[in-house]
Design a protein around this motif. Sequence first.
Motif, PDB file in Angstrom:
ATOM      1  N   ASN A   3       0.816  -1.192   0.000  1.00  0.00           N
ATOM      2  CA  ASN A   3       0.000   0.000   0.000  1.00  0.00           C
ATOM      3  C   ASN A   3       0.850   1.242   0.000  1.00  0.00           C
ATOM      4  N   GLU A   4       0.429   2.256  -0.781  1.00  0.00           N
ATOM      5  CA  GLU A   4       1.156   3.503  -0.844  1.00  0.00           C
ATOM      6  C   GLU A   4       0.360   4.588  -0.135  1.00  0.00           C
ATOM      7  N   VAL A   5       1.047   5.573   0.392  1.00  0.00           N
ATOM      8  CA  VAL A   5       0.406   6.682   1.084  1.00  0.00           C
ATOM      9  C   VAL A   5       0.608   7.926   0.250  1.00  0.00           C
ATOM     10  N   ALA A   6      -0.429   8.396  -0.411  1.00  0.00           N
ATOM     11  CA  ALA A   6      -0.310   9.495  -1.361  1.00  0.00           C
ATOM     12  C   ALA A   6      -0.075  10.829  -0.685  1.00  0.00           C
ATOM     13  N   SER A   7      -0.353  10.927   0.603  1.00  0.00           N
ATOM     14  CA  SER A   7      -0.277  12.214   1.293  1.00  0.00           C
ATOM     15  C   SER A   7       1.098  12.496   1.885  1.00  0.00           C
ATOM     16  N   ALA A   8       2.105  11.683   1.556  1.00  0.00           N
ATOM     17  CA  ALA A   8       3.448  11.919   2.089  1.00  0.00           C
ATOM     18  C   ALA A   8       3.935  13.290   1.662  1.00  0.00           C
ATOM     19  N   PRO A   9       4.499  14.078   2.571  1.00  0.00           N
ATOM     20  CA  PRO A   9       4.893  15.452   2.255  1.00  0.00           C
ATOM     21  C   PRO A   9       6.068  15.502   1.288  1.00  0.00           C
ATOM     22  N   GLU A  10       6.173  16.627   0.579  1.00  0.00           N
ATOM     23  CA  GLU A  10       7.273  16.820  -0.353  1.00  0.00           C
ATOM     24  C   GLU A  10       8.565  17.022   0.425  1.00  0.00           C
ATOM     25  N   LEU A  11       9.646  16.441  -0.092  1.00  0.00           N
ATOM     26  CA  LEU A  11      10.936  16.529   0.566  1.00  0.00           C
ATOM     27  C   LEU A  11      11.792  17.603  -0.087  1.00  0.00           C
ATOM     28  N   THR A  12      12.722  18.150   0.696  1.00  0.00           N
ATOM     29  CA  THR A  12      13.709  19.056   0.126  1.00  0.00           C
ATOM     30  C   THR A  12      14.686  18.238  -0.716  1.00  0.00           C
ATOM     31  N   SER A  13      15.551  18.927  -1.455  1.00  0.00           N
ATOM     32  CA  SER A  13      16.520  18.233  -2.298  1.00  0.00           C
ATOM     33  C   SER A  13      17.426  17.325  -1.465  1.00  0.00           C
ATOM     34  N   LEU A  14      17.919  17.828  -0.337  1.00  0.00           N
ATOM     35  CA  LEU A  14      18.779  17.023   0.529  1.00  0.00           C
ATOM     36  C   LEU A  14      18.026  15.814   1.059  1.00  0.00           C
ATOM     37  N   GLN A  15      16.794  16.020   1.516  1.00  0.00           N
ATOM     38  CA  GLN A  15      16.009  14.922   2.062  1.00  0.00           C
ATOM     39  C   GLN A  15      15.690  13.888   0.992  1.00  0.00           C
ATOM     40  N   GLN A  16      15.462  14.331  -0.257  1.00  0.00           N
ATOM     41  CA  GLN A  16      15.246  13.398  -1.361  1.00  0.00           C
ATOM     42  C   GLN A  16      16.482  12.547  -1.595  1.00  0.00           C
ATOM     43  N   LEU A  46      18.484  21.444 -10.251  1.00  0.00           N
ATOM     44  CA  LEU A  46      19.890  21.846 -10.333  1.00  0.00           C
ATOM     45  C   LEU A  46      20.677  21.345  -9.130  1.00  0.00           C
ATOM     46  N   SER A  47      20.043  21.337  -7.966  1.00  0.00           N
ATOM     47  CA  SER A  47      20.707  20.826  -6.768  1.00  0.00           C
ATOM     48  C   SER A  47      21.002  19.340  -6.922  1.00  0.00           C
ATOM     49  N   ARG A  48      20.061  18.610  -7.481  1.00  0.00           N
ATOM     50  CA  ARG A  48      20.277  17.177  -7.717  1.00  0.00           C
ATOM     51  C   ARG A  48      21.408  16.958  -8.721  1.00  0.00           C
ATOM     52  N   ILE A  49      21.419  17.737  -9.804  1.00  0.00           N
ATOM     53  CA  ILE A  49      22.465  17.610 -10.812  1.00  0.00           C
ATOM     54  C   ILE A  49      23.829  17.952 -10.205  1.00  0.00           C
ATOM     55  N   SER A  50      23.843  18.958  -9.332  1.00  0.00           N
ATOM     56  CA  SER A  50      25.082  19.335  -8.659  1.00  0.00           C
ATOM     57  C   SER A  50      25.600  18.195  -7.796  1.00  0.00           C
ATOM     58  N   GLU A  51      24.695  17.512  -7.078  1.00  0.00           N
ATOM     59  CA  GLU A  51      25.079  16.381  -6.245  1.00  0.00           C
ATOM     60  C   GLU A  51      25.642  15.244  -7.093  1.00  0.00           C
TER      61      GLU A  51
END
Length: 305
Positions: free
Chosen positions: A2-15, A133-138
Motif C-alpha cells: 500500500n502507498e500513502v499518497a499524502s506523504a509530504p514533499e521533501l527538500t533536495s537534501l532529504q530526497q 539543479l541541486s540534484r544535478i550538482s550532487e
Amino acid sequence: MNEVASAPELTSLQQRVAREIVALVRRDNRVAGDHLPEIQLAQHIGTSRSPIQVALRHLAQLGVLQQDTNRGFFLSVDAKDWDGSVASLLSTDDPLYLRIAEDRQSELLPDEVTEAELMRRYGVARSTLRKVLSRISEEGWIEQSMGHGWRFLSLIDSPDAYEESYLFRQSIEPGAILGPSFNFVPAELKQLRREQQRIVDGGFQTMTPIELFEANSHFHETIAQWGHNRFVLQSVRRINQLRRLVEYRQATKRGPRHTQAAEHLAILDAIERQDFMQAANLMRAHLNGARRGKLQDSSVFSQAA
C-alpha cells in the motif's frame, strides 16, 4: 504494498538521503524486521541525523517502514517488494531533469547558464528549477557560479573520452590490487559479493538504471579503497561521476550487466583467495571488455539516443 499518497514533499537534501536509504536497503536485499539505525545511516550517507529522520519518516508514510518509539525504524516490507512510489525515488524520470540532461548532451545548452535563462527555456518556477539543479550538482555535472549562474562540468560522453577513461582505469585499478598497501575487508567483500550476485540472479533485468550504475560504482570504488592510495580512489570516484549519464543510458541494455556482474564475482573470488595477480589480470580484462563493448555501441553517444 500500500502507498500513502499524502506523504509530504521533501527538500533536495532529504530526497537524496531517502534515495540513498532505499538504494542501501535494496542493495543489501534486507527483509521485514531489519533495523535501520539512524547513526549508522548518517555515517554511511555522510550527513546529520536530521535529514535521516525526515527521510525515514517519509518512508514510513509510504508503508515500507514502521517506527518503534523507543527503538527506531524497522522494515515492515521486504526490500524486494519496495516498489511503486518507493522505487520511484531511484528513478531518473523527472521530466525537467531529463530535458536538461538531453539538451546538455545534445549541445543545446552552453557551458554557462543562468537560472533566468533556464526558467524561460523550460517554463518552470525558480523553486522547481533549483531542486533539479541541486540534484544535478550532487551528481557532479554542474556547479554554481556567481549570483544565479551555473556552469556545466565536463562529462565522459564521447567515444574518445570513453576510450581515454578506460585506458586510464586499466592502468590504475589493477595496479591498486597489486600495490603494497592493498588489504581487503572481509565484511565489505561479502557485501560486494551479495550485491553482484543479486544482479547475476536476475537483478540485471529488474533493477533500475541508477541501481545498476551505483552497484557498479560501489564495486570499483570499494576495491580502489582497499588499495589505500588516495589518488587512485579519488580518480575512480571522479570518473564514475563523469560517466554517470551515459551509463544510465547503457543500463537499459540488460545483457552486458549480467556478464559484468559475473566478472565482478570472479575478481572477488580471486581477491578472497589472496591471488592478487589473478585478480589484477581479471580486472584488466574486465575493463578492456567493457571498453570494447561500450565503444561498439556508439548509439549512446549520439544526440538522438
